[in-house]
Design a protein around this motif. Structure first.
Motif, PDB file in Angstrom:
ATOM      1  N   SER A  81       0.978  -1.227   0.088  1.00 17.19           N
ATOM      2  CA  SER A  81      -0.194  -0.023  -0.087  1.00 17.19           C
ATOM      3  C   SER A  81       0.697   1.387  -0.109  1.00 17.19           C
ATOM      4  O   SER A  81       0.317   2.316  -0.323  1.00 17.19           O
ATOM      5  CB  SER A  81      -0.961  -0.044   1.094  1.00 17.19           C
ATOM      6  N   LEU A  82       2.076   1.213   0.010  1.00 13.22           N
ATOM      7  CA  LEU A  82       3.255   2.308   0.272  1.00 13.22           C
ATOM      8  C   LEU A  82       3.819   2.104  -0.986  1.00 13.22           C
ATOM      9  O   LEU A  82       4.670   1.189  -1.272  1.00 13.22           O
ATOM     10  CB  LEU A  82       4.087   2.230   1.537  1.00 13.22           C
ATOM     11  N   LEU A  83       3.932   3.080  -1.700  1.00 11.49           N
ATOM     12  CA  LEU A  83       4.660   3.414  -3.163  1.00 11.49           C
ATOM     13  C   LEU A  83       5.483   4.359  -3.362  1.00 11.49           C
ATOM     14  O   LEU A  83       5.077   5.715  -2.981  1.00 11.49           O
ATOM     15  CB  LEU A  83       3.647   3.184  -4.446  1.00 11.49           C
ATOM     16  N   CYS A  84       6.737   4.143  -3.504  1.00  5.20           N
ATOM     17  CA  CYS A  84       7.934   5.390  -3.409  1.00  5.20           C
ATOM     18  C   CYS A  84       8.269   5.300  -4.975  1.00  5.20           C
ATOM     19  O   CYS A  84       8.674   4.526  -5.457  1.00  5.20           O
ATOM     20  CB  CYS A  84       9.218   4.949  -2.596  1.00  5.20           C
ATOM     21  N   VAL A  85       8.180   6.607  -5.437  1.00  4.67           N
ATOM     22  CA  VAL A  85       8.525   6.936  -7.000  1.00  4.67           C
ATOM     23  C   VAL A  85       9.993   7.477  -6.983  1.00  4.67           C
ATOM     24  O   VAL A  85      10.213   8.535  -6.216  1.00  4.67           O
ATOM     25  CB  VAL A  85       7.552   7.754  -7.676  1.00  4.67           C
ATOM     26  N   VAL A  86      10.736   6.768  -7.658  1.00  9.59           N
ATOM     27  CA  VAL A  86      12.163   7.121  -7.834  1.00  9.59           C
ATOM     28  C   VAL A  86      12.570   7.587  -9.498  1.00  9.59           C
ATOM     29  O   VAL A  86      11.900   7.080 -10.160  1.00  9.59           O
ATOM     30  CB  VAL A  86      13.052   6.323  -7.218  1.00  9.59           C
ATOM     31  N   GLU A  87      13.655   8.209  -9.390  1.00 11.54           N
ATOM     32  CA  GLU A  87      14.078   8.368 -10.906  1.00 11.54           C
ATOM     33  C   GLU A  87      14.463   7.388 -11.707  1.00 11.54           C
ATOM     34  O   GLU A  87      14.228   6.972 -12.791  1.00 11.54           O
ATOM     35  CB  GLU A  87      14.838   9.690 -10.922  1.00 11.54           C
ATOM     36  N   GLN A  88      15.599   6.611 -10.854  1.00 10.93           N
ATOM     37  CA  GLN A  88      16.332   5.758 -11.648  1.00 10.93           C
ATOM     38  C   GLN A  88      16.457   4.584 -10.631  1.00 10.93           C
ATOM     39  O   GLN A  88      16.504   4.748  -9.492  1.00 10.93           O
ATOM     40  CB  GLN A  88      18.033   6.330 -11.885  1.00 10.93           C
ATOM     41  N   PRO A  89      16.878   3.177 -11.065  1.00 11.79           N
ATOM     42  CA  PRO A  89      17.053   2.045 -10.188  1.00 11.79           C
ATOM     43  C   PRO A  89      18.309   2.464  -9.064  1.00 11.79           C
ATOM     44  O   PRO A  89      18.121   1.837  -8.096  1.00 11.79           O
ATOM     45  CB  PRO A  89      17.612   1.028 -11.085  1.00 11.79           C
TER      46      PRO A  89
END
Length: 199
Positions: A81-89
């Motif tokens: 239910s927690l989603l963290c959005v990042v730019e790159q691996p």
């Protein structure tokens, strides 16, 4: 005047295309590879070939993976239910090394950068919106880099997700623990004041 062999010149040319490797560094690496045992040099070549043949993007989060899903997405202990959005691996790896985030990730594979010709359609934003639209996510944490492009990307995504019943948050920024205020730059202090928290 002595000339380099064609193979050595080709190796130096290829090495100098790597990020952070100039011509002189490429020459040093090339001469190092010539000096090491053959199996060690070929081990590097095999590792490069394996990465290019075996590593792909995770079908769910776009992290690097050798299967359909990456190890994070396969972990049943993660809070879906927690989603963290990042730019790159590599940003995902940095957050994972902190050992404190229990949720899942979504890798954008870049950031919106109009001056570099990178628009929203070239990122995995549509897949992110589809993940949120499917339900089950209560919070989306925007962990894009604290740059003009990173902030712009986070703002664009936030506007797309505004219609969904999810909490949208951003990583905290500002003065680090153990630092001294007089040595912090004005941007860090501005972020710290704007993002201040209750005691």
């Amino acid at each position: 005047m002595a000339q380099l062999t064609e193979s050595v010149v080709r190796l130096i040319d290829q090495l100098s295309k790597l990020p952070g490797i100039g011509r002189k560094s490429a020459e040093r690496v090339a001469y190092h590879l010539l000096r090491v045992p053959t199996d060690e040099a070929l081990g590097l070549a095999d590792a490069i070939r394996d990465v290019k043949q075996n590593v792909r993007y995770c079908a769910q989060c776009f992290n690097l993976s050798e299967g359909e899903l990456c190890t994070v997405c396969q972990d049943p202990q993660r809070d879906a239910s927690l989603l963290c959005v990042v730019e790159q691996p590599r940003d995902l790896i940095a957050l994972e090394q902190s050992g404190v985030f229990p949720g899942l990730y979504h890798v954008l594979l870049g950031r919106i950068a109009p001056l570099e010709g990178v628009g929203p359609d070239q990122l995995t934003i549509e897949a992110l919106v589809n993940r949120v639209a499917q339900g089950g996510i209560r919070e989306v944490i925007m962990a894009t880099n604290p740059t003009t492009e990173g902030d712009g990307t986070a703002l664009h995504i936030s506007s797309l997700l505004a219609e969904y019943p999810v909490k949208l948050t951003r990583l905290a920024r500002g003065v680090t623990a153990g630092s001294v205020l007089e040595f912090a730059n004005k941007e860090v202090l501005a972020d710290a004041l704007t993002g201040r928290q209750s005691l």
